[in-house]
Design a protein around this motif. Sequence first.
Motif, PDB file in Angstrom:
ATOM      1  N   LYS A  69       0.834  -1.202   0.000  1.00 37.01           N
ATOM      2  CA  LYS A  69       0.000   0.000   0.000  1.00 37.01           C
ATOM      3  C   LYS A  69       0.874   1.260   0.000  1.00 37.01           C
ATOM      4  O   LYS A  69       0.654   2.182  -0.769  1.00 37.01           O
ATOM      5  CB  LYS A  69      -0.908  -0.031   1.233  1.00 37.01           C
ATOM      6  CG  LYS A  69      -1.979   1.017   1.235  1.00 37.01           C
ATOM      7  CD  LYS A  69      -2.840   0.897   2.479  1.00 37.01           C
ATOM      8  CE  LYS A  69      -3.755   2.104   2.588  1.00 37.01           C
ATOM      9  NZ  LYS A  69      -4.578   2.056   3.805  1.00 37.01           N
ATOM     10  N   THR A 138      -5.024   0.067 -11.178  1.00 36.47           N
ATOM     11  CA  THR A 138      -5.603   1.370 -10.841  1.00 36.47           C
ATOM     12  C   THR A 138      -7.030   1.243 -10.298  1.00 36.47           C
ATOM     13  O   THR A 138      -7.543   2.155  -9.670  1.00 36.47           O
ATOM     14  CB  THR A 138      -5.614   2.327 -12.068  1.00 36.47           C
ATOM     15  OG1 THR A 138      -6.313   1.666 -13.127  1.00 36.47           O
ATOM     16  CG2 THR A 138      -4.217   2.660 -12.524  1.00 36.47           C
ATOM     17  N   SER A 139      -7.652   0.085 -10.520  1.00 39.14           N
ATOM     18  CA  SER A 139      -9.019  -0.115 -10.021  1.00 39.14           C
ATOM     19  C   SER A 139      -9.023  -0.636  -8.574  1.00 39.14           C
ATOM     20  O   SER A 139     -10.074  -0.881  -7.989  1.00 39.14           O
ATOM     21  CB  SER A 139      -9.764  -1.107 -10.928  1.00 39.14           C
ATOM     22  OG  SER A 139      -9.195  -2.394 -10.799  1.00 39.14           O
ATOM     23  N   LEU A 140      -7.818  -0.780  -8.026  1.00 37.23           N
ATOM     24  CA  LEU A 140      -7.677  -1.340  -6.688  1.00 37.23           C
ATOM     25  C   LEU A 140      -8.199  -0.390  -5.605  1.00 37.23           C
ATOM     26  O   LEU A 140      -7.895   0.797  -5.619  1.00 37.23           O
ATOM     27  CB  LEU A 140      -6.186  -1.605  -6.458  1.00 37.23           C
ATOM     28  CG  LEU A 140      -5.776  -2.449  -5.275  1.00 37.23           C
ATOM     29  CD1 LEU A 140      -6.294  -3.873  -5.462  1.00 37.23           C
ATOM     30  CD2 LEU A 140      -4.259  -2.462  -5.165  1.00 37.23           C
ATOM     31  N   LYS A 141      -8.974  -0.962  -4.681  1.00 38.09           N
ATOM     32  CA  LYS A 141      -9.462  -0.130  -3.580  1.00 38.09           C
ATOM     33  C   LYS A 141      -8.581  -0.369  -2.358  1.00 38.09           C
ATOM     34  O   LYS A 141      -8.573  -1.447  -1.791  1.00 38.09           O
ATOM     35  CB  LYS A 141     -10.918  -0.465  -3.279  1.00 38.09           C
ATOM     36  CG  LYS A 141     -11.834   0.015  -4.390  1.00 38.09           C
ATOM     37  CD  LYS A 141     -13.296  -0.195  -4.062  1.00 38.09           C
ATOM     38  CE  LYS A 141     -14.166   0.257  -5.229  1.00 38.09           C
ATOM     39  NZ  LYS A 141     -13.809  -0.433  -6.522  1.00 38.09           N
ATOM     40  N   MET A 142      -7.851   0.680  -1.962  1.00 41.54           N
ATOM     41  CA  MET A 142      -6.850   0.543  -0.911  1.00 41.54           C
ATOM     42  C   MET A 142      -7.455   0.325   0.481  1.00 41.54           C
ATOM     43  O   MET A 142      -6.759  -0.072   1.397  1.00 41.54           O
ATOM     44  CB  MET A 142      -5.932   1.771  -0.893  1.00 41.54           C
ATOM     45  CG  MET A 142      -4.993   1.839  -2.063  1.00 41.54           C
ATOM     46  SD  MET A 142      -3.808   0.465  -2.051  1.00 41.54           S
ATOM     47  CE  MET A 142      -2.819   0.874  -3.484  1.00 41.54           C
ATOM     48  N   GLU A 143      -8.737   0.617   0.624  1.00 41.06           N
ATOM     49  CA  GLU A 143      -9.334   0.435   1.955  1.00 41.06           C
ATOM     50  C   GLU A 143      -9.793  -1.010   2.168  1.00 41.06           C
ATOM     51  O   GLU A 143     -10.206  -1.387   3.256  1.00 41.06           O
ATOM     52  CB  GLU A 143     -10.478   1.430   2.199  1.00 41.06           C
ATOM     53  CG  GLU A 143     -11.605   1.446   1.200  1.00 41.06           C
ATOM     54  CD  GLU A 143     -11.276   2.307  -0.030  1.00 41.06           C
ATOM     55  OE1 GLU A 143     -12.183   2.521  -0.824  1.00 41.06           O
ATOM     56  OE2 GLU A 143     -10.118   2.747  -0.198  1.00 41.06           O
ATOM     57  N   ASP A 144      -9.689  -1.812   1.103  1.00 38.79           N
ATOM     58  CA  ASP A 144     -10.184  -3.171   1.178  1.00 38.79           C
ATOM     59  C   ASP A 144      -9.062  -4.170   0.876  1.00 38.79           C
ATOM     60  O   ASP A 144      -9.058  -4.818  -0.166  1.00 38.79           O
ATOM     61  CB  ASP A 144     -11.335  -3.326   0.165  1.00 38.79           C
ATOM     62  CG  ASP A 144     -12.285  -4.440   0.577  1.00 38.79           C
ATOM     63  OD1 ASP A 144     -12.135  -4.945   1.702  1.00 38.79           O
ATOM     64  OD2 ASP A 144     -13.153  -4.791  -0.244  1.00 38.79           O
ATOM     65  N   PRO A 147      -6.618  -7.473  -1.501  1.00 38.89           N
ATOM     66  CA  PRO A 147      -7.653  -7.622  -2.525  1.00 38.89           C
ATOM     67  C   PRO A 147      -7.871  -9.081  -2.914  1.00 38.89           C
ATOM     68  O   PRO A 147      -6.934  -9.883  -2.858  1.00 38.89           O
ATOM     69  CB  PRO A 147      -7.075  -6.836  -3.703  1.00 38.89           C
ATOM     70  CG  PRO A 147      -5.608  -6.848  -3.501  1.00 38.89           C
ATOM     71  CD  PRO A 147      -5.371  -6.885  -2.014  1.00 38.89           C
TER      72      PRO A 147
END
Length: 249
Positions: A69, A138-144, A147
């Motif tokens: 992250k 780039t579609s990665l959600k860093m809060e989740d 992955p």
Amino acid sequence: MDYTLIQRAAKDILNSKKTIAFTGAGISVESGIPDFRSAGGLWEKFDPEEYAHIYAFHSNPEKVWMMLKDMFSLIMEAKPNPAHIGLAELERMGYLSSVITQNVDGLHQAAGNHHVIEFHGTHRTLSCLKCSTTIDGTSLKMEDLPPRCSRCSSLLKPDVVFFGEPIPWEAQVSSLKESKSCTAVLVIGTSAVVYPAASIPVTAKERGATIIEINMEPTPLTNVISDYLILGSAGEIIPAIVEEVKRQR
Ligand SMILES: [Zn+2]
């Protein structure tokens, strides 16, 4: 910066039938991405042996994703520096055939180089460890994090090469081809001591290529593999070489 060596490098590039660049972490330090030796950087917080090993990823993905992250946010903010931009200009002028990089930051492509061989993979995509589904980074959600795959819900791993993982086959084949067929290599920001990456300048040298090293300090290549070392920051040296190529051509 040694101007005599800048002139020599420009002359060697102009006389070379095919020139390639081989780059390492050192070229991206000036873009704000620390290498393993940078003080106060990412790798002081996360011991690479502990966090960048494939076994760590398998045994404790949550922990490794804390490092990823941080690494990803550094990479997302990073911009190409004058060294990357200079190499792209050399390609546009027809003096650089390809860039073989050990970096995963994509900054050579961002600078405008078209033929980039990513020896250690890329941060731009992630793949499922089970079904090999690939997603855009780039579609990665860093809060989740970590992955998971939308198809089989197994873990997703960035397509960067971790310690303990093999080099992507395609990158090995194409970089071997480049190192065998080139007549000059710009080695930039790397000590190139780890195989198989280390074999790139060695193979080129064995076939008679001129090895131009640009590093902040001497490395195991210096005086052994390199024909000469231009000591200093790549962000100053590469643009100076580009200017000199323009002047001499
Ligand atoms: Zn899957």
